[in-house]
Motif scaffolding. Structure first.
Motif, PDB file in Angstrom:
ATOM      1  N   LEU A 121      42.311  70.696 -46.798  1.00  0.00           N
ATOM      2  CA  LEU A 121      41.541  70.611 -48.037  1.00  0.00           C
ATOM      3  C   LEU A 121      40.558  69.455 -47.924  1.00  0.00           C
ATOM      4  O   LEU A 121      40.908  68.364 -47.468  1.00  0.00           O
ATOM      5  CB  LEU A 121      42.461  70.396 -49.233  1.00  0.00           C
ATOM      6  CG  LEU A 121      43.459  71.528 -49.499  1.00  0.00           C
ATOM      7  CD1 LEU A 121      44.396  71.140 -50.634  1.00  0.00           C
ATOM      8  CD2 LEU A 121      42.755  72.833 -49.794  1.00  0.00           C
ATOM      9  N   GLN A 122      39.327  69.708 -48.335  1.00  0.00           N
ATOM     10  CA  GLN A 122      38.275  68.685 -48.278  1.00  0.00           C
ATOM     11  C   GLN A 122      37.621  68.613 -49.648  1.00  0.00           C
ATOM     12  O   GLN A 122      37.004  69.581 -50.105  1.00  0.00           O
ATOM     13  CB  GLN A 122      37.255  69.034 -47.197  1.00  0.00           C
ATOM     14  CG  GLN A 122      36.207  67.956 -46.985  1.00  0.00           C
ATOM     15  CD  GLN A 122      35.324  68.258 -45.773  1.00  0.00           C
ATOM     16  OE1 GLN A 122      35.210  69.397 -45.346  1.00  0.00           O
ATOM     17  NE2 GLN A 122      34.702  67.223 -45.224  1.00  0.00           N
ATOM     18  N   ASN A 123      37.786  67.474 -50.300  1.00  0.00           N
ATOM     19  CA  ASN A 123      37.214  67.313 -51.632  1.00  0.00           C
ATOM     20  C   ASN A 123      35.724  67.012 -51.535  1.00  0.00           C
ATOM     21  O   ASN A 123      35.304  66.105 -50.826  1.00  0.00           O
ATOM     22  CB  ASN A 123      37.917  66.186 -52.386  1.00  0.00           C
ATOM     23  CG  ASN A 123      37.584  66.219 -53.858  1.00  0.00           C
ATOM     24  OD1 ASN A 123      37.964  67.141 -54.556  1.00  0.00           O
ATOM     25  ND2 ASN A 123      36.869  65.218 -54.343  1.00  0.00           N
ATOM     26  N   ASP A 124      34.920  67.792 -52.239  1.00  0.00           N
ATOM     27  CA  ASP A 124      33.482  67.570 -52.307  1.00  0.00           C
ATOM     28  C   ASP A 124      33.196  66.657 -53.486  1.00  0.00           C
ATOM     29  O   ASP A 124      32.999  67.113 -54.617  1.00  0.00           O
ATOM     30  CB  ASP A 124      32.736  68.906 -52.459  1.00  0.00           C
ATOM     31  CG  ASP A 124      32.884  69.799 -51.240  1.00  0.00           C
ATOM     32  OD1 ASP A 124      33.255  69.300 -50.162  1.00  0.00           O
ATOM     33  OD2 ASP A 124      32.624  71.014 -51.357  1.00  0.00           O
ATOM     34  N   ALA A 174      38.086  70.028 -57.630  1.00  0.00           N
ATOM     35  CA  ALA A 174      39.073  69.634 -58.629  1.00  0.00           C
ATOM     36  C   ALA A 174      40.307  69.080 -57.929  1.00  0.00           C
ATOM     37  O   ALA A 174      40.512  69.305 -56.731  1.00  0.00           O
ATOM     38  CB  ALA A 174      39.456  70.834 -59.495  1.00  0.00           C
ATOM     39  N   ASP A 175      41.160  68.372 -58.669  1.00  0.00           N
ATOM     40  CA  ASP A 175      42.403  67.869 -58.084  1.00  0.00           C
ATOM     41  C   ASP A 175      43.259  69.019 -57.564  1.00  0.00           C
ATOM     42  O   ASP A 175      43.830  68.939 -56.483  1.00  0.00           O
ATOM     43  CB  ASP A 175      43.200  67.071 -59.122  1.00  0.00           C
ATOM     44  CG  ASP A 175      42.593  65.712 -59.417  1.00  0.00           C
ATOM     45  OD1 ASP A 175      41.606  65.329 -58.751  1.00  0.00           O
ATOM     46  OD2 ASP A 175      43.103  65.031 -60.327  1.00  0.00           O
ATOM     47  N   ASP A 176      43.371  70.077 -58.351  1.00  0.00           N
ATOM     48  CA  ASP A 176      44.191  71.233 -58.013  1.00  0.00           C
ATOM     49  C   ASP A 176      43.437  72.121 -57.026  1.00  0.00           C
ATOM     50  O   ASP A 176      42.405  72.696 -57.356  1.00  0.00           O
ATOM     51  CB  ASP A 176      44.517  71.997 -59.298  1.00  0.00           C
ATOM     52  CG  ASP A 176      45.341  73.245 -59.077  1.00  0.00           C
ATOM     53  OD1 ASP A 176      45.709  73.545 -57.924  1.00  0.00           O
ATOM     54  OD2 ASP A 176      45.630  73.932 -60.076  1.00  0.00           O
ATOM     55  N   MET A 192      47.519  62.551 -57.774  1.00  0.00           N
ATOM     56  CA  MET A 192      46.349  63.326 -58.178  1.00  0.00           C
ATOM     57  C   MET A 192      46.334  64.680 -57.474  1.00  0.00           C
ATOM     58  O   MET A 192      46.957  65.620 -57.921  1.00  0.00           O
ATOM     59  CB  MET A 192      45.079  62.513 -57.942  1.00  0.00           C
ATOM     60  CG  MET A 192      45.043  61.253 -58.817  1.00  0.00           C
ATOM     61  SD  MET A 192      43.618  60.202 -58.535  1.00  0.00           S
ATOM     62  CE  MET A 192      42.327  61.210 -59.227  1.00  0.00           C
ATOM     63  N   CYS A 193      45.628  64.780 -56.362  1.00  0.00           N
ATOM     64  CA  CYS A 193      45.436  66.089 -55.725  1.00  0.00           C
ATOM     65  C   CYS A 193      46.706  66.645 -55.104  1.00  0.00           C
ATOM     66  O   CYS A 193      46.943  67.857 -55.158  1.00  0.00           O
ATOM     67  CB  CYS A 193      44.320  66.003 -54.695  1.00  0.00           C
ATOM     68  SG  CYS A 193      42.733  65.546 -55.452  1.00  0.00           S
TER      69      CYS A 193
END
Length: 196
Positions: free
Chosen positions: A54-57, A90-92, A120-121
């Motif tokens: 997972l890579q948070n933008d 999003a966190d989820d 959080m995530c």
């Protein structure tokens, strides 16, 4: 806490991005976390389990702002039918992403979650996975967060290790928490594409 969980079919690596594990902005004990996540990743790959990075933008100005050095995944990816990168905002990780469809397509029923940030995530993704009736294994030593700063008239600083443990506890009794990442084992999901 579970000591010897049965194998899981997928490894979800949450936001192990340079902003959070390197330099001045790294979480406490980032080097140890990276060792454990790297070990999980190697063993998941070797077993044929599905691996999802997972890579948070992140938004403009955030440490993980899309396209910035801090946004980059810290661990190398070996893209293929059983290893993918999934972007999220999003966190989820299930929110507005194809994660559920991806897991269901290959028949995943059980997964391990590791990475950042615990409360959080990692927590949000684990909670939705539980709600969707996946079996969720959470290795205690393979997720992390930051110290929570002191708040006047509320509390002293809360150490990161305590915050991570509270995040685990808040997930309830359906999550399988194991003390060490080394206790997690993997197997290929039933619908994994074969090379023949």
């Amino acid at each position: 806490m579970s000591k010897n969980p049965s194998p899981v079919e997928a490894l979800i690596i949450v936001d192990v991005q340079s902003a959070f594990v390197s330099g001045d902005g790294a979480v406490p004990a980032a080097a140890e976390l990276l060792e454990r996540v790297t070990d999980l990743l190697a063993r998941a790959r070797a077993s044929g389990a599905l691996v999802v990075h997972l890579q948070n933008d992140g938004a403009e100005g955030e440490d993980d702002e899309l396209g910035s050095p801090g946004w980059e995944l810290h661990l190398p990816v070996e893209p293929g039918p059983t290893e993918i990168v999934l972007h999220k905002t999003a966190d989820d990780a299930f929110e507005e992403t194809p994660l559920e469809d991806l897991l269901d397509k290959v028949g995943v029923e059980s997964l391990a979650i590791c990475g950042l940030l615990s409360e959080m995530c990692v927590s949000a993704t684990a909670r939705t996975a539980l709600d969707l009736e996946y079996r969720v294994v959470l290795p205690h030593d393979a997720h992390a967060t930051y110290d929570i700063p002191a708040a006047p008239d509320i509390s002293e600083e809360v150490p990161a290790a305590v915050a991570s443990r509270v995040a685990e506890w808040a997930l309830g009794d359906e999550v399988e928490i194991v003390p060490r990442a080394a206790q997690v084992s993997f197997t290929a999901p039933p619908g994994t594409p074969t090379s023949d």
